[in-house]
Enzyme design. Structure first.
Site, PDB file in Angstrom:
ATOM      1  CD  GLU A   1      -6.820  -5.857  -1.980  1.00 29.50           C
ATOM      2  OE1 GLU A   1      -6.409  -6.107  -0.433  1.00 29.50           O
ATOM      3  OE2 GLU A   1      -6.130  -5.333  -2.356  1.00 29.50           O
TER       4      GLU A   1
ATOM      5  CD  GLU B   1      -2.668  -1.121   2.987  1.00 26.08           C
ATOM      6  OE1 GLU B   1      -3.284  -1.807   2.537  1.00 26.08           O
ATOM      7  OE2 GLU B   1      -2.286  -0.961   3.834  1.00 26.08           O
TER       8      GLU B   1
END
Length: 692
Positions: free
Chosen positions: A618, A422
């Protein structure tokens, strides 16, 4: 299995002797049962039996046979023989697990190591001192007298009843339980012995990308009743009709350890079976991590893509698509990580002599989860900069697996930009003691980022600003307890604004530079960057948790528009990790931390839409029930939007055996159909019974 797990986890070293005594007593031709009529009735509980044994031990009547101290000699000999037999069996079990199961068992492992290894594989947490309890996915610690399955799941069911209607209550003894199914069974990758920080139950998740594997079955309950599977649809569940809505492709994330450390498929047959099921319910494809620590693990610029080529071929043969994640981070140490895949060995060697290649907090603690962005342009990785290392890795992938890119089997390449892949600083590391909802800490104290800060301060003409703030508290502080993050705090002063602008710009520059290289490598293929949902303290002025993560997004500034613009510049999709089911399951956790997940999501989505950046999504929590799926649908399908905005794809986390079992497949297929915009038959009765 539930009873077996209860035995497995309910015995300790202290109980071994007593357990052996009970085994020996059972072999003694029923002498005691004949003398004690009430013990032979078959109705006495285990507690009554243990009470009886303790009374006999205390009284120790000569000839009574109740006391261990007065056992006949032949009985003691029989116990010794039995113990030797047990040890021989243990040795064979150890040998088999090492040889065939890739369990990481030491040479002189004993029965405790076996129990711990099996318990961890079954989804339990075993600390080094032997303390054992269910992971978050099974609720609270099992209490005596109930099976491990019932204890773990009943707490989860109670929690779901408090926050939402009871959802999809599954009752089955014929199917494997979530306790057995919560880990991915890919033992080809070394599973680490957890540290006290690794998998402690916490009040609520940390950064969503780290927690998305651990939370387990939201809103589900498992009990054992008559080998029947009962599917209960909440009576007041409102079903929305998504027929005719835009088609959103659905991808399922593969297990973290699907490729082992030798870059081989860990369980080819098991994976193929699951992929066929996914194909049969019209899932569009799968998503997989391409681990830097596996592919370039041993020597610089020596790449091994063998297992990935086999995997991609298997997926292509089934006419499925693939989303790949260039994973430049380690796996292991975050909640739910069931395998350990460190950074490449040669990188770790550099880190031993130069630990400043890692992100560092104010106390000097290093985080080897990924490389500091301060070395992006520092030529210290065996003659290469970090950016060159990432570029060479992506280029190798592009060359070696070109056929899958060119024929469209690989539909998206997500570029890992930080911890968990991330775009964020590792501001909330569990290994350093962080627990939700702590504000976290700034991670800019390695010598390379410190040099960058000094340079920025000099260019402003304020050299005394060349330091990190000293009044930010610690990992678990709350905003109002610090001088920096409190309302009217230093975050909004001249120095605070300077520091936060620099800190967030380092994050944006890192994304800008890597995405530029990724676009060069992958050319016309779709690339993406993953952004987490940092929702706690969103309803405070400073948005402290976002600030430490690198998002300069206080209440008087939009911190996501610049990130969205950077992605747009390189034609990248914004892959947003969201925690919609968390809100459903534990709303009190968010109000207590003044968090607002839906508001964060709305701000990020609007920043992307305003800049024309495509959005993929997601989920962060495993979910197998209709209530949770419906909550996800609300975050993917925007029902009241006149512009009919929709996501470019949805990635479901994650493929575990539980997803492939019984009614779970049926529910997941309904979810897939709704994401595809197809009509789905609704049940108008409250309870649906299905024999499995």
């Amino acid at each position: 299995m539930a009873t077996d797990m209860h035995k497995l986890l309910g015995t300790s070293e202290e109980d071994d002797d007593e357990e052996m005594d009970m085994d020996v007593k059972e072999e003694d031709d029923g002498d005691r049962r004949n003398r004690d009529k009430h013990a032979a009735s078959g109705s006495s509980s285990n507690d009554e039996f243990m009470f009886q044994q303790s009374m006999q031990d205390q009284v120790g009547t000569p000839g009574g046979g109740g006391s261990r101290r007065s056992r006949p000699l032949e009985e003691k000999e029989r116990t010794k023989l039995r113990e030797r037999h047990r040890r021989a069996i243990t040795a064979r079990i150890l040998g088999g697990l090492r040889r065939h199961g890739n369990y990481n068992l030491r040479v002189r492992a004993d029965i405790n190591d076996v129990i711990a290894a099996l318990a961890r594989e079954a989804g339990w947490v075993v600390l080094p001192d032997g303390t054992t309890f269910p992971s978050k996915s099974q609720g609270t610690k099992p209490t005596g007298g109930s099976s491990a399955v019932a204890a773990g799941s009943s707490a989860s069911h109670i929690a779901s009843q408090q926050t939402s209607p009871p959802a999809l209550r599954v009752v089955s003894s014929g199917l494997r339980s979530p306790v057995e199914l919560s880990s991915c069974r890919m033992k080809g990758v070394f599973t680490p012995a957890p540290s006290p920080y690794d998998m402690l139950p916490i009040q609520s998740p940390e950064l969503v990308g780290s927690v998305n594997k651990a939370e387990g079955l939201v809103g589900c309950s498992v009990d054992v009743i008559n080998s029947k599977q009962i599917l209960e649809i909440p009576p007041n569940l409102t079903e929305q009709d998504f027929s005719g809505t835009p088609y959103v492709p659905v991808y399922v994330m593969l297990p973290l350890g699907v490729i082992n450390m030798k870059c081989e498929l860990a369980d080819r047959d098991g994976l193929l079976k699951h992929l066929r099921i996914l194909k049969s319910i019209h899932v569009d494809g799968v998503k997989v991590d391409c681990w830097w620590g596996i592919v370039e693990g041993h020597s610089p610029q020596e790449y091994n893509w063998t297992g990935y080529r086999q995997l991609f071929q298997m997926v292509r043969d089934l006419n499925l698509k693939i989303q790949v994640l260039m994973s430049f981070h380690e796996c292991g140490g975050n909640v739910g990580d069931d395998v350990c895949i460190p950074l490449p060995h040669w990188v770790a060697e550099i880190g031993r002599t130069n630990p400043d290649i890692y992100f560092t907090d104010r106390e000097g603690r290093r985080n080897p989860e990924c490389l500091s962005w301060g070395i992006d342009k520092e030529r210290i990785l065996r003659g290469r900069t970090a950016l060159e290392v990432y570029f060479d890795y992506m280029r190798s992938f592009r060359i070696e697996l070109a056929e899958f890119l060119e024929d469209g089997v690989i539909s998206m390449v997500e570029i890992g930009l930080g911890p968990c892949g991330e775009l964020r600083y590792p501001s909330c590391p569990i290994k350093h003691g962080w627990r939700y909802p702590g504000v976290g800490e700034f991670q800019c104290y390695d010598k390379y980022l410190s040099k960058s800060l000094r340079k920025a301060a000099e260019s402003r003409g304020h050299l005394f600003w060349a330091r990190g703030p000293d009044n930010t508290g610690s990992y678990n502080s709350q905003p109002q307890g610090t001088g920096f993050f409190c309302d009217g705090g230093d975050y909004d002063g001249l120095y605070g604004r300077f520091f936060l602008k620099w800190y967030s710009q380092v994050l944006i520059d890192h994304a800008d530079q890597i995405l530029c290289l990724a676009k060069l490598v992958f050319d016309s293929s779709c690339i993406a960057a993953k952004l987490p949902e940092v929702h706690w303290w969103y309803r405070t002025a400073s948005h402290a948790a976002e600030l430490t993560a690198g998002f300069y997004n206080p209440s008087n500034r939009d911190g996501y528009s610049a990130i969205a613009s950077t992605l747009k510049k390189h034609g990248a999709t914004l892959s947003f990790v969201s925690g919609e089911v968390q809100v459903l399951n534990r709303p009190d956790d968010f109000s207590g931390a003044l968090g607002e997940p839906e508001a964060v999501a709305w701000q990020v989505l609007n920043a992307a839409w305003d800049s024309g950046t495509p959005v993929a999504r997601e989920n962060s929590l495993a979910c197998h029930d209709r209530v949770g799926y419906n909550k996800m649908l609300e975050s993917v399908k925007f029902r009241n939007d006149p512009d009919r905005k929709h996501l470019s794809s949805f990635a479901y986390s994650r493929l575990v055996p539980a997803l492939m079992e019984g009614h779970n497949v049926v529910e997941f297929e309904r979810f897939v159909k709704k994401l595809h915009g197809e009509a789905v038959m609704n049940h108008h009765h409250h309870h649906h019974h299905q024999q499995v």
